[in-house]
Design an enzyme around this catalytic site. Sequence first.
Site, mmCIF file in Angstrom:
data_model
loop_
_atom_site.group_PDB
_atom_site.id
_atom_site.type_symbol
_atom_site.label_atom_id
_atom_site.label_comp_id
_atom_site.label_asym_id
_atom_site.label_seq_id
_atom_site.Cartn_x
_atom_site.Cartn_y
_atom_site.Cartn_z
ATOM 1 N N ASP A 1 5.396 -5.932 -7.342
ATOM 2 C CA ASP A 1 5.897 -6.944 -6.697
ATOM 3 C C ASP A 1 5.930 -8.132 -7.823
ATOM 4 O O ASP A 1 5.009 -8.553 -8.279
ATOM 5 C CB ASP A 1 5.011 -7.296 -5.446
ATOM 6 C CG ASP A 1 5.229 -8.451 -4.765
ATOM 7 O OD1 ASP A 1 6.015 -9.188 -5.495
ATOM 8 O OD2 ASP A 1 4.676 -8.775 -3.802
ATOM 9 N N ASP B 1 5.211 -4.343 5.787
ATOM 10 C CA ASP B 1 4.368 -4.460 4.585
ATOM 11 C C ASP B 1 3.081 -5.497 5.039
ATOM 12 O O ASP B 1 3.372 -6.507 5.843
ATOM 13 C CB ASP B 1 5.117 -5.041 3.550
ATOM 14 C CG ASP B 1 5.442 -6.435 3.600
ATOM 15 O OD1 ASP B 1 4.984 -7.627 3.293
ATOM 16 O OD2 ASP B 1 6.831 -6.521 4.295
ATOM 17 N N GLU C 1 8.085 -11.303 -8.543
ATOM 18 C CA GLU C 1 8.631 -12.507 -7.811
ATOM 19 C C GLU C 1 8.356 -13.959 -8.361
ATOM 20 O O GLU C 1 7.507 -14.154 -9.148
ATOM 21 C CB GLU C 1 8.494 -12.507 -6.478
ATOM 22 C CG GLU C 1 7.178 -12.416 -5.805
ATOM 23 C CD GLU C 1 6.893 -12.337 -4.473
ATOM 24 O OE1 GLU C 1 7.189 -13.416 -3.639
ATOM 25 O OE2 GLU C 1 6.378 -11.470 -3.754
#
Length: 338
Positions: free
Chosen positions: A122, A33, A124
């Site tokens: 994503d 990534d 987090e």
Amino acid sequence: MISGVKRLLLFAVIATFGMSGVAQAADGVPGVDVSNWTGDIDWASVASGGGKFAFVQATEGTNYLNPSFDAQYGGAADAGLIRGAYHFAQPHESNGAAQADYFLQNGGNWVADGLTLPGVLDIEDNPYKDKNGKNSCYGLSTADMVTWIKDFTTKYQQATGRHAIIYTTTSWWRTCTGNSGKFAANPLWLARWGGDPGELPKSWKKHTFWQSAEKGTLAGGQNSFNGSESQLKELANPPAKATVSGTAKSRTTYTITVANTGPHPLKDVKISGRTFGGQRVVWARGCKFSGTALKCEVKEVPRNHKVTFTIKTRPSRSKGTVGINVTVGPVKLTLKAR
């Protein structure tokens, strides 16, 4: 409903066929990534080093675009890697649907080219606590965070026919969603640096991707796909998927619905049926019928669309069980009433 002493038993049947799930494998398929912070990438080196896929940051919130996205995303594809885009969530700035829209319009859209993985959310720990003054959960309650994620993933699925991948950590998921179990349909990309994935968040019984290290032998973060290379390719380009349902509305009326619940148009859908219980077909618009037999064909059912057929019959008796057996591809339904 039938009046008088006769009682109608309604049978509604639903079945699904299409994409198989991603199976677990002992050894993962390696990938990376990257983001703008990764800089220039030698994608040929990633490929020769064994990398098979890459996730590239496209967007953040509703006001940041990765300036290196086109070069990184296109470079991964040119090197023969399967690629996918990811969106870094900022849940305190705008709602989930708005950020999904921004992502879709700026690199996150899925296309059926055999090279593109579903987009990634994503979500987090808040890395900007000092700037935005929010806690690890961006100031949202667990209920509000679940709603935010649901809004994002629903918008993405409606736009692409694919379930967005969710990148997260087990600890953040427990703290900020209350360990929600509502996202099992979304593939999990688990972030946990170390020698094993460890315990998973409640929504998932297995991970699909695992980020095991921030840096390694390949450019960017070090990842693995939990399956075979052929299964990775299937995740990028799954087969068509349909849901078939049917209902006996009365002793003389039945409906059959074919809904396209996958990412591709359904082509040349064939439906066949045969009545039982001493009745014959007398009306079915768009179908051919004779006696007890029925055949219908649909040239194409676009994504997120459905087609419904209504069949009318004439029973030869007023009592006893009657109905129709229907076949649509691999799906067999029995609709009956009495």
